[in-house]
Design an enzyme around this catalytic site. Structure first.
Site, mmCIF file in Angstrom:
data_model
loop_
_atom_site.group_PDB
_atom_site.id
_atom_site.type_symbol
_atom_site.label_atom_id
_atom_site.label_comp_id
_atom_site.label_asym_id
_atom_site.label_seq_id
_atom_site.Cartn_x
_atom_site.Cartn_y
_atom_site.Cartn_z
ATOM 1 N N LYS A 186 7.527 2.291 18.417
ATOM 2 C CA LYS A 186 7.527 3.957 18.238
ATOM 3 C C LYS A 186 8.040 4.699 18.987
ATOM 4 O O LYS A 186 8.939 5.638 18.827
ATOM 5 C CB LYS A 186 6.133 4.351 17.461
ATOM 6 C CG LYS A 186 5.623 3.718 16.232
ATOM 7 C CD LYS A 186 4.233 3.813 16.181
ATOM 8 C CE LYS A 186 3.688 3.297 14.808
ATOM 9 N NZ LYS A 186 2.077 2.991 14.837
ATOM 10 N N THR A 232 0.880 -1.196 0.139
ATOM 11 C CA THR A 232 0.072 0.139 -0.070
ATOM 12 C C THR A 232 0.796 1.142 0.171
ATOM 13 O O THR A 232 0.661 2.355 -0.752
ATOM 14 C CB THR A 232 -0.927 -0.032 1.141
ATOM 15 O OG1 THR A 232 -1.533 -1.271 1.572
ATOM 16 C CG2 THR A 232 -2.058 1.015 1.124
ATOM 17 N N VAL A 233 1.823 1.324 0.888
ATOM 18 C CA VAL A 233 2.636 2.606 0.987
ATOM 19 C C VAL A 233 3.511 2.725 -0.289
ATOM 20 O O VAL A 233 3.838 3.776 -0.845
ATOM 21 C CB VAL A 233 3.520 2.299 2.434
ATOM 22 C CG1 VAL A 233 4.320 3.812 2.492
ATOM 23 C CG2 VAL A 233 2.690 2.361 3.453
ATOM 24 N N GLY A 265 2.957 7.832 11.379
ATOM 25 C CA GLY A 265 2.713 7.991 9.821
ATOM 26 C C GLY A 265 2.923 9.449 9.468
ATOM 27 O O GLY A 265 4.127 9.805 9.112
ATOM 28 N N ALA A 315 3.144 1.688 -3.357
ATOM 29 C CA ALA A 315 2.225 2.132 -4.361
ATOM 30 C C ALA A 315 1.893 3.469 -4.167
ATOM 31 O O ALA A 315 1.899 4.115 -5.303
ATOM 32 C CB ALA A 315 1.022 0.950 -4.647
#
Lengths: 437, 437
Positions: free
Chosen positions: B207, B14-15, B136, B17
C-alpha cells in the site's frame, strides 16, 4: 496537448493571492497532472493599485466581476469575493448563465442560494465546485459527493470553525477564560474584530447546511439550524468535562432521525479518547457515518490562505481534467431538482446524553430536590457529583449531573423544575454529549 | 438519460458479493447520482454453483476472467480476484488493452505492475481506478490524485494494516502478549492462518508503494521498502512507550529527503496525544504533509467487505459520471511515462528520534558504558531510565534510552558497540520515533 484552461479570478484577498501564487508556482506540475495548461486570463478586485505581492501578468483586469463573468475570455470563473448577496451572488449567477464553470469558496452564498445556483449549473451542463467552502483544505465535498456514492449517511458532524476550536483548546490547555482566549485569537488574526459570526456558531451553521444537503440528498436549509455558541463556556465546564472523560468542542451535527433531520450547532462533550477530541487549535475535522463504509474522519487545516487555495486549485484541476461536453455528477450529489424537501426534526425530540452543571445554595434538601426533578422526567443518571469548592465560601455548591440517553424535552423540563424550586444561585449550564469513536 | 454503464465483476468473494449487493440495493440512488443506470452485465468467479447470497440476475457468466475482459459486453471491468500475477494480472491487462475502464482493489498487482498497467490505460484513454487497494474505504487515492493537485508532498504516513493495529491495540489495552493477540485475531477472522504477510509488514509495504508514487510523482518501487514487522514487540516496549508519552503503531512512512525517497515500514512510536495515536483496532489512517495544504489526516475502516465495496462502487460511479471520449487525469497523478525514476534514500541516513531498550547484567559500570557508546556516536539523549524490576531477580536490569534526532547509522553503531561490550543479556530493542501532531 489540449487547449489551455482559461481562468478568471474575482477577489484577490488572501485566498485569491494564494491561488494565483500556486497556479503560477506549480504551473509545470499542474500541466503534467491535467494534460493542459492552467492560465489566469482575467482578474477582478476592488482596488487595482493595491500591492498583493503577486504578478497579474497578462491577465485582463476587470473592475466589475459581473462584467468579467459575462464577457471575459475564460472557461472557469473563480469567485473569492465572499458574502451571500451583492457582487458575489451576481457574478456567480452570471458566470453560470454564461455557461462557464464556477469554483467558489463562499459558504454563505451556497448556504443561501446553493440549490438555485446548482439548478443553473446543471441546466447549462457546467460544473459548480466548492471544496473550499467547507472546512478549508479538507476534501470533504469530494469525499461525500464522489467517494461515498452508494452510501446512505446517518450522521455527519465536525469541528468546522477554527476560531472556536482555537479558543476552546487554549482554555483547556492553559486554564484561561473565554474572554482572554478570544482576545488572543483576535490579536493573532484567528478571530475578527466582531467575532459574533464565528463564536455564536453562524459560520459553522453555513458549512453544516452544505454538508447536510450532501449527506441526506435534501435541499439546503441553513435557517433551520439550532444554534448555540461558545461564549458561555466557562473553566468550570472545561474542568468538569475533563474529570468526566470528555472534552468540549463546538460541533456542527446533522443527523437523520425518525422525525426528520436534526441540524444543530452547539458546544458538545466528546469522549477524550475519541479521534475528534485530539483535533486541536485552528484545525478542523469532519466525521461521516454511513451504512456501507462505516465511519470516516478527515482532519486538517480549516482556514488560511494556502489551505483554502489548495482546495480552490484542486477544484480548478478537476475542471481542467474534464473535457468540453463532459458533464460531471450533480452539484449536491443528486440533481438539484430531485433534492428532497428538508424535513426538520424538532430540537425538543433530540435524544442523547446531557451534562448539567448547577450552582446551588448549600442547604439541606437541594440534592434530593434535583434528583427528584430528574426522576420525575424519567431521566436516568450516569453520574452525579456534588462539590463545595472553597472558592464558594461554604454558601454555594456545585452539582454536576451526566445523564444517560434522554430527550431534550425532558432535560429542559427538569432544569425548569430545578430553577422553579429556587435552589439555583446561577444560570444552569446544559451541554449535550455526542457519541464519537 | 445516458445509456446504462455495463459492469463486469471478476471475483465474487466477500468484496465482490458486497459490491453486487450495493449496486443492486442502491440502484435508484446511484442512477440519480450518476445520471445513468449501473448494471452488472457479466460476472466471473471460480465456482459457479457456490451460494454467495446474491442474485446474479441476468449477468452473463464467464468461467475465465480473461475471456470476460476481452469479450463481454461491458464498459467497466472490476477485478476483485487478488494476487500480483496469474489471472488477476492477465485479465486487468486484457481489459485495458480492449479499451475498457478498470476498477481494482488489488494492491499487490499495482505495487508490481501498476506503472505498466497505467501506461496501457493512458494510451487507450481509459480509467484505471484503485481506491479500494489502499486503506479500504478511506478515499486517500482520490484525495492525493485529485484534491491535492498543485501540492508538493513532503511526507505520507499511515496505519495501513488493520491486523497489526488490532494486535497492538489489544496488547496495550489488555496487557496481553503478541502471541495471545494474534491468536484472537485469527479466531475473529482479522488475521490469516499464515499471518506473515500482515504482521511482517508486506501488506503495508504494498500500500505504501502506491502512496509513494502518488506523493512524489515517481515510479512504484515496492522492493525498495525497508521493512520490520511487529512480531518482536513486547509488553515491555508497550509499557515503556506509554510511560514516555508514546504509543506503538506499525506505520508505513514515505518521505522526501535530500538523498532520495525513504520508504519504510516498521513499528513506530507516535506521541500519545497525536490524532493518529487514537486510531484503534482494525481502523486505518493516512496522514499527508504538503507545502500548500499543510497536514491532512484521514481515518476509517481499512478492510472488510462493505468498506472495500464502498470504495469500489465510488470508483465505478466516477466512471459512470464520465462520458465516452472523456479522459480523466493520469492513473498515478502524472502520466505514467513522465513518472520520475525512484531514487532510494539509504536507510542508514534516516534521521529521527529512537527508543532503545536494553536488558543488561546488573553490575557496576554498565550504565556508564552505555552512555559512553551513545556519546561516542554523537547521540544526544532526551531521557534515560534505568530499572531493576523484581521479575529480574536482581541479576538484570533494564536501560531505556530516548534519543534526540540522530541518524540510523549512529544508532546502529552505538548499539553494536553496547553489544560488543558484553553487558547485554538479551537482544537490544530499537524502535523509531515518528513526529506526528
Amino acid at each position: 496537448m489540449a487547449e489551455a484552461l482559461r481562468i478568471g479570478i474575482a477577489g484577490l484577498g488572501t485566498v485569491g493571492a494564494s491561488a494565483m501564487r500556486v497556479l503560477a508556482g506549480k504551473a509545470a506540475e499542474l500541466t503534467r497532472q491535467c494534460g493542459r495548461d492552467l492560465v489566469v486570463t482575467a482578474v477582478s478586485a476592488r482596488d487595482r493599485s493595491r500591492d498583493r505581492g503577486i504578478e497579474l501578468g497578462a491577465a485582463e483586469w476587470f473592475d466589475d466581476p459581473v462584467d468579467m463573468a459575462r464577457t471575459a475570455d475564460i472557461d472557469v470563473f473563480v469567485e473569492l469575493i465572499g458574502g451571500d448577496e451583492g457582487p458575489a451572488h451576481a457574478c456567480v449567477k452570471a458566470a453560470l448563465e454564461a455557461g462557464r464553470h464556477v469554483v467558489t469558496a463562499n459558504k454563505a452564498l451556497l448556504a443561501k442560494h446553493g440549490v438555485a445556483l446548482a439548478e443553473i449549473a446543471e441546466s447549462k451542463g457546467v460544473l459548480l465546485n466548492y471544496e473550499a467552502a467547507v472546512a478549508g483544505g479538507i476534501p470533504i465535498i469530494k469525499t461525500m459527493r464522489e467517494a461515498m456514492a452508494g452510501n446512505t449517511v446517518s450522521r455527519v458532524f465536525g469541528i468546522l470553525n477554527g476560531t472556536c476550536n482555537y479558543i476552546l483548546t487554549r482554555m483547556e490547555a492553559e486554564g484561561l477564560s473565554f474572554d482572554e482566549c478570544l482576545k488572543d485569537a483576535q490579536r493573532l488574526g484567528y478571530a475578527e474584530a466582531d467575532p459574533t459570526f464565528d463564536i455564536e456558531g453562524h459560520d459553522t451553521a453555513h458549512k453544516l447546511a452544505i454538508l447536510t444537503s450532501l449527506a441526506f440528498g435534501c435541499r439546503i436549509s441553513a435557517d433551520d439550524i439550532y444554534m448555540e455558541g461558545i461564549s458561555n463556556i466557562s473553566q468550570a465546564d472545561i474542568q468538569a468535562a475533563g474529570e468526566l472523560g470528555y472534552r468540549i468542542k463546538l460541533l456542527g451535527v446533522a443527523q437523520q432521525t425518525e422525525s426528520g433531520i436534526e441540524q444543530r450547532v452547539h458546544p458538545t462533550m466528546v469522549p477524550t479518547a475519541s479521534v475528534i477530541a485530539q483535533v486541536h487549535g485552528v484545525t478542523n475535522a469532519v466525521a461521516v457515518e454511513t451504512d456501507i463504509l462505516g465511519e470516516l474522519l478527515l482532519s486538517g487545516p480549516g482556514a488560511g490562505g494556502n489551505a483554502t487555495a489548495s482546495a480552490v486549485v484542486g477544484d480548478i484541476a478537476d475542471i481542467a481534467k474534464s473535457r468540453p461536453g463532459f458533464q460531471h455528477g450533480p452539484v449536491f450529489g443528486r440533481p438539484a431538482r430531485e433534492l428532497n424537501p428538508y424535513r426538520k426534526a424538532r430540537m425538543r425530540s433530540h435524544e442523547g446524553g446531557y451534562f448539567i452543571r448547577l450552582t446551588v445554595h448549600d442547604r439541606v434538601g437541594v440534592f434530593a430536590a434535583v434528583a427528584k426533578r430528574m426522576a420525575d422526567n424519567e431521566i436516568s443518571l450516569e453520574s452525579i457529583v456534588q462539590r463545595a469548592p472553597k472558592s464558594m465560601n461554604g454558601t454555594k455548591k456545585t452539582v454536576i449531573l451526566v445523564t444517560h440517553a434522554t430527550t431534550e424535552a425532558a432535560v429542559r423540563k427538569a432544569v425548569e423544575g430545578v430553577t422553579k424550586d429556587g435552589h439555583l444561585v446561577d444560570k444552569p449550564q446544559v451541554i449535550r454529549i455526542e457519541r464519537a469513536d
